[in-house]
Enzyme design. Structure first.
Site, PDB file in Angstrom:
ATOM      1  N   GLU A  59       0.839  -1.189   0.000  1.00 61.79           N
ATOM      2  CA  GLU A  59       0.000   0.000   0.000  1.00 61.79           C
ATOM      3  C   GLU A  59       0.879   1.245   0.000  1.00 61.79           C
ATOM      4  OE1 GLU A  59      -3.779   0.369   2.169  1.00 61.79           O
ATOM      5  OE2 GLU A  59      -2.792   1.987   3.278  1.00 61.79           O
ATOM      6  N   TYR A  76      -6.810   6.743  -1.025  1.00 64.12           N
ATOM      7  CA  TYR A  76      -7.690   7.820  -1.473  1.00 64.12           C
ATOM      8  C   TYR A  76      -8.194   8.492  -0.222  1.00 64.12           C
ATOM      9  CZ  TYR A  76     -11.381   9.713  -4.622  1.00 64.12           C
ATOM     10  OH  TYR A  76     -12.192  10.502  -5.401  1.00 64.12           O
ATOM     11  N   HIS A  93      -7.750   2.875  -4.599  1.00 59.35           N
ATOM     12  CA  HIS A  93      -8.750   2.989  -3.535  1.00 59.35           C
ATOM     13  C   HIS A  93      -9.846   3.946  -3.998  1.00 59.35           C
ATOM     14  CE1 HIS A  93      -6.189   1.668   0.146  1.00 59.35           C
ATOM     15  NE2 HIS A  93      -5.683   1.158  -0.968  1.00 59.35           N
TER      16      HIS A  93
END
Length: 328
Positions: free
Chosen positions: A27, A59, A87
């Site tokens: 991520e 996001y 996202h």
């Protein structure tokens, strides 16, 4: 009489000589300031060298960093070999607004979306405009509808849709069983896989797998693992999840003499957690990097995961300036 088929053999026998690869993903979050760009791209290049299956791009709440996130997605597609998972949150956005964003992502080449409800706003502003979506399940269904209208462009392929899963009870949920029922509903709406929120103990993940299987959840549930190298970060996540890390881990981190020792302690604990969840059936690992690669790569070195061999991707390019102003 039909010839014997290999498909009549149990899957375990067919694949006995072929160890299944472990899914690997990371991520990232868009840089918050121009000064953070170089550090992010150093991390991206290091992570790219491990050939992950995808990297997720966060996001902000209610799309607060949408422009920066979309620009980062574009650059990952055009300048790296990485496959981005975008996202997307639905709170505060109407269905029409979200459909336009989804179309923009697909047209840019994104083929994976992590569909999330998103966090409630803290400034007291309006969260539910007319036509707003309130749940991740609704967002999954909307993605599938937009995808259907673009089936020719996608060559009748599918967008991979991920959703969140919770090894411990969601703070707003009445029970862990309710969380599993929500996950099942998202699966029925078209979700392909789930990534868990951070957890600290392997039995929490094992219990989630057991409860989800009993409820009928069949999509892969990938454990989200954070390198345990920051006391402050661990304490913050403990507040959010309501579950405390092992006291001995916090003590060891707090008593570390320097950052190097602290990282060694955290990497060792993270590796032990990762090994434990893989042993109970985790199909992969999703590493929350916080845009830092060193601890994540040290965890991978200790795990020696079975990974597929892929051809080399695009050649590295010098990153251009990603931000023209500070969006914070």
């Amino acid at each position: 009489m039909s010839p014997p088929s290999i498909l009549t053999d149990p899957l375990e026998r067919v694949s006995a000589d072929h160890q299944a690869p472990v899914a690997l993903s990371y991520e990232l979050f868009p840089p918050r300031t121009p000064s953070a760009v170089d550090g992010l791209w150093a991390t991206i290049r290091e992570l790219e060298s491990t050939n992950p299956d995808y990297v997720s791009v966060t996001y902000g709440a209610s799309g607060s960093n949408r422009d920066t996130a979309v620009e980062l997605l574009h650059r990952l597609l055009s300048e790296t070999s990485l496959r981005p998972l975008a996202h997307l949150t639905c709170i505060g956005n109407t269905a029409n607004e979200l459909a336009a964003i989804i179309a923009e992502l697909l047209d840019a080449g994104v083929r994976g979306i992590l569909a999330l409800r998103g966090d409630h706003r803290t400034d007291g502003s309006e969260e539910h405009p007319p036509g707003a979506l309130n749940y991740a399940q609704d967002l999954v269904e909307l993605i599938r509808r937009v995808e259907q209208r673009r089936s020719a462009m996608l060559a009748a392929g599918k967008v991979a849709i991920g959703v969140a899963a919770y090894p411990t009870r969601h703070p707003e949920s009445p029970s862990e069983q309710h969380d599993v029922e929500v996950l099942l509903a998202k699966q029925r709406s078209g979700a392909d896989f789930a990534i868990t929120q951070v957890f600290f103990h392997p039995e929490q993940y094992a219990d989630l797998l057991s409860r989800a299987k009993r409820a009928g959840v069949s999509i892969p549930i990938i454990p989200g693992v954070m390198p345990f190298t920051s006391v402050k970060r661990l304490e913050r996540l403990a507040q959010l999840t309501g579950v405390q890390p092992a006291p001995e881990l916090l003590t060891a981190l707090s008593h570390a003499q320097d950052d190097g020792e602290r990282r060694r302690v955290g990497v060792r604990a993270t590796t032990e957690l990762a090994k434990a969840v893989l042993q109970v059936g985790a199909p992969g690992l999703h590493l929350y990097t916080f845009n830092q690669h060193q601890a994540a790569l040290e965890v991978l070195d200790r795990l020696d995961l079975p990974r597929p061999t892929r051809p080399a991707g695009r050649s590295s390019q010098q990153p251009s300036q990603l931000l023209s102003k500070d969006p914070s």
